[in-house]
Design an enzyme around this catalytic site. Sequence first.
Site, PDB file in Angstrom:
ATOM      1  N   ASP A 107      -8.241  -1.001  -0.519  1.00 42.75           N
ATOM      2  CA  ASP A 107      -7.522  -0.443  -1.663  1.00 42.75           C
ATOM      3  C   ASP A 107      -6.074  -0.183  -1.277  1.00 42.75           C
ATOM      4  O   ASP A 107      -5.731  -0.117  -0.088  1.00 42.75           O
ATOM      5  CB  ASP A 107      -8.195   0.840  -2.150  1.00 42.75           C
ATOM      6  CG  ASP A 107      -8.068   1.984  -1.153  1.00 42.75           C
ATOM      7  OD1 ASP A 107      -8.440   1.767   0.024  1.00 42.75           O
ATOM      8  OD2 ASP A 107      -7.601   3.070  -1.522  1.00 42.75           O
ATOM      9  N   GLU A 173      -9.481   4.670   0.383  1.00 42.88           N
ATOM     10  CA  GLU A 173      -8.761   5.473   1.365  1.00 42.88           C
ATOM     11  C   GLU A 173      -7.478   6.037   0.788  1.00 42.88           C
ATOM     12  O   GLU A 173      -7.162   7.219   0.977  1.00 42.88           O
ATOM     13  CB  GLU A 173      -8.447   4.629   2.605  1.00 42.88           C
ATOM     14  CG  GLU A 173      -7.969   5.451   3.809  1.00 42.88           C
ATOM     15  CD  GLU A 173      -6.470   5.747   3.801  1.00 42.88           C
ATOM     16  OE1 GLU A 173      -6.039   6.684   4.499  1.00 42.88           O
ATOM     17  OE2 GLU A 173      -5.717   5.040   3.076  1.00 42.88           O
TER      18      GLU A 173
END
Length: 468
Positions: A107, A173
């Site tokens: 991500d 994250e």
Amino acid sequence: MTPSTTPDRDRTDTVRSAALAAVPAALADLGALVRIPSIAFPGFDRAEVERSAAAVKGLLDDLGIFERVEIRTAVIPETGVEGMPAVIATRPARAGRPTILLYAHHDVQPVGDESLWESAPFEPTVRGGRLYGRGAADDKAGVTAHVGALRALVDALGADFDLGVNLFIEGEEEAGSASFAAFLSENADALRADVIVVADSGNWDATTPALTVSLRGNARFTLKVKTLEHASHSGMFGGAVPDAMLATIKLLATLWDDDGVVAVAGVTARDAETPDYTEATLRDEAGLPAGVSPIGHDSILSRIWNKPSITVTGIDAPSVKNASNTLTPEVSVVISMRVAPGQDARAAYRAIEEHLRAHAPFGAEVSFSDIECGNGFLVDTSGSAVAAARAALEAGYGATPVGIGVGGSIPFIADLVREFPQAQILVTGVEDPHARAHSPNESLHLDTFRHALVSEALLLESLDRSLR
């Protein structure tokens, strides 16, 4: 872990050559991942994160070395909401060899103001020896460095090596790893390892590799300051009635002394030596103009690595466009505190909350929400895996690696330590100080990526020769 044989120079050279040959394909993989806007923050399209996870799974499937490759999620305990998709892959060790867990995340941060980007954020663009794009450095380069290093190992040694390899490619994250602890607990058996490589940090510069040996913790929260039940005319009541903006400005100013040093009782610093680092280097790497002075005391790196800092990262108040002659009834700000390594992040948060409550001016009402805390990390540098990593980095970069602290935070490492207390954790990365992670024009230094991939392949080869 101890070597089982004398290092085979021909084998090492074969892996190095295979790793260098693997770089173009790894960069092509990286470009394909950068094109996917996998932003895990609320309000963005979850389907893009799912598409990114599927693309990562495809890369791992194509290696042909894992017993299983799966996309999994975990439920966030506090909310009951399903977390973002992560990819895990498992391959058990054989013949007494250790198992390594390779971590990265797929991500990325939101792009912010697109007008500040010199090229489209999700269109990978090469210029000046750097690959530009959101996630090009943080952390899709970490993903493809893992894949490229494993591809090189297979090309050099075949798929029948003995090293155990697990991968955990997280999908949230940047958005706070809300389901990380639950995911780790539910998948602990699949992810258990002797050595863990967290590829989400940086290097001393573009040509000098680093192992991160300390990380600051973090305490992030939203502060609301309220002084009025409703907005009132500033001409009719200004001068007698405190508005929330006045109270907020005065309150926030108490967090620092005149030199910008954190002035909150109970927030501590760490005493540790730091390498030489000049103000000129700081200005170059941070973009600090000549007329603006640095803040703080003592060595520059001690301020960044070993001392707390407080930053206001967001504010909800009337915009300039919507300004009117009104006393604002309430203001909300997001405060991000970096906590010195060694201090419990919750204790640091309690200290700043107590400070803000005690210093609220004019009896302003203060409230706190969206509290996130994560502890810092100090690496035990005495382990054999650290020595192996340093040797691999020196061979891969052709330069002696540096042990660095990092002012940023990777709070989930505390979860890794709790779940796998016997594992040796190595924090590495492909970023250099000019990567501009989280900022417009994020980029990856191509030579640094090549060196990082070669270094990781050499580390894998070294561990494949080791006994637990």
